[in-house]
Design an enzyme around this catalytic site. Sequence first.
Site, PDB file in Angstrom:
ATOM      1  N   CYS A  97       0.809  -1.223   0.000  1.00 19.79           N
ATOM      2  CA  CYS A  97       0.000   0.000   0.000  1.00 19.79           C
ATOM      3  C   CYS A  97       0.842   1.273   0.000  1.00 19.79           C
ATOM      4  O   CYS A  97       0.368   2.325  -0.425  1.00 19.79           O
ATOM      5  CB  CYS A  97      -0.938  -0.026   1.194  1.00 19.79           C
ATOM      6  SG  CYS A  97      -1.773  -1.619   1.357  1.00 19.79           S
ATOM      7  N   HIS A 224      -4.187   6.258   0.629  1.00 18.37           N
ATOM      8  CA  HIS A 224      -4.395   4.896   0.144  1.00 18.37           C
ATOM      9  C   HIS A 224      -5.851   4.531   0.400  1.00 18.37           C
ATOM     10  O   HIS A 224      -6.362   4.716   1.513  1.00 18.37           O
ATOM     11  CB  HIS A 224      -3.437   3.955   0.886  1.00 18.37           C
ATOM     12  CG  HIS A 224      -3.812   2.518   0.762  1.00 18.37           C
ATOM     13  ND1 HIS A 224      -3.956   1.899  -0.455  1.00 18.37           N
ATOM     14  CD2 HIS A 224      -4.082   1.576   1.710  1.00 18.37           C
ATOM     15  CE1 HIS A 224      -4.306   0.633  -0.254  1.00 18.37           C
ATOM     16  NE2 HIS A 224      -4.383   0.409   1.033  1.00 18.37           N
ATOM     17  N   ASN A 254      -9.877  -1.931  -2.766  1.00 17.37           N
ATOM     18  CA  ASN A 254      -8.506  -1.597  -2.371  1.00 17.37           C
ATOM     19  C   ASN A 254      -7.535  -2.336  -3.296  1.00 17.37           C
ATOM     20  O   ASN A 254      -7.338  -3.541  -3.143  1.00 17.37           O
ATOM     21  CB  ASN A 254      -8.326  -2.010  -0.904  1.00 17.37           C
ATOM     22  CG  ASN A 254      -6.911  -1.838  -0.399  1.00 17.37           C
ATOM     23  OD1 ASN A 254      -5.971  -1.668  -1.173  1.00 17.37           O
ATOM     24  ND2 ASN A 254      -6.744  -1.909   0.907  1.00 17.37           N
TER      25      ASN A 254
END
Lengths: 297, 79
Positions: A97, A224, A254
Amino acid sequence: MESLAELKTANPDWHVDQLYQKIGIDKRYVAAPDETALTLATQAAEKLLAGTGRSGIDALIYVTQTPDSLIPTTACLLHARVGLPARALAFDVNQGCSGFVYALSLATSLLEAQGLDRCLIVCAETYAKHIAMSDRTCRPIFSDGAAAVTVERAGAGRIGPFTFVTDGTGAPNLTLREEAGRPVLFMDGPAVLLFTMSAVPRAVTELLARAQLTVADVDLFVFHQASRVVIDNIRRALKLDDAKVFRNYQELGNTVSATIPIALKQAEEAGRLGPGKTVLLVGFGVGYSLAACVVRT
Amino acid sequence: MKVEEIKEIVASALEVSAADVGDDASSETLEAWDSLGHISILVALDAALDGRVAAIDGMKKAYSVRAIADLLRGHGLLD
């Protein structure tokens, strides 16, 4: 594409309404069995290069934690697939991430120190290949995807300063585990959330001070895109105006290292990014690892 | 913060009746107190205590009212 409704069909005991309320993700992308991170990376890079051309690309940074090859480094395979010049250096970055901001840091350093002109960054992940349909913690969140960006010496914008946080004691909380001979993604959701809740506001505050900026000076915060609960808490802790916080997780999920570059593109398309803006990027998660920077467009 | 407030936060975060959250309430006694429920509790506690909960070591495993109270007491956050 996979929706929460499909997960409900596969898992009738799940309370998907409550789940959606917390994570804010309705749809995610799942790579087909014959697709890999390299497939997605190639598509993203070719789409970008079709518009910008390959001329002057001196470097390729490939960010992935689901590499098609360990030996050789997958960046070499991507380099060949997209037909980059032989003089272009190429290497992988194994970060999740935080990976895109890491790559931005490396690219700007290479441009400055090596006198390079253009650096291609490609982020691609296929976490979903390691997540069962019945995994209520990971399956509704992680999405397969890729993004490609060029960083160029020319232009009026500026990237930096950067700040980083590493806490390897959190490694067991988001990792691949061997189960029945297969690598399976494991995430301790509360533990990872606590890391983000404590580390992200601190890092943002420190970065703003280093850049001699205040929250009011920042036009857009691109975090993120972990999930709704994570971004809501960062926003609350930093007392940010929600209008300055970009969100796109609802229809994308995600995508790990690809969330920030995808968000930047969508923010530009939505008219929220343009010349003369100050943007703060923050990637955080698996590692634990965090990287943040200021971008002036 | 008082133990009663912890119980109110747990009940609200888990969307259960306050009457169901006694001093002995835990993930063993409340079905809603799973990992997602725990995330809601952590978020609500952190908001109530001005961001001082996130950095408390052990909070991720505090799956009972008593465990939360002990941790908060140890950090001077419980009356």
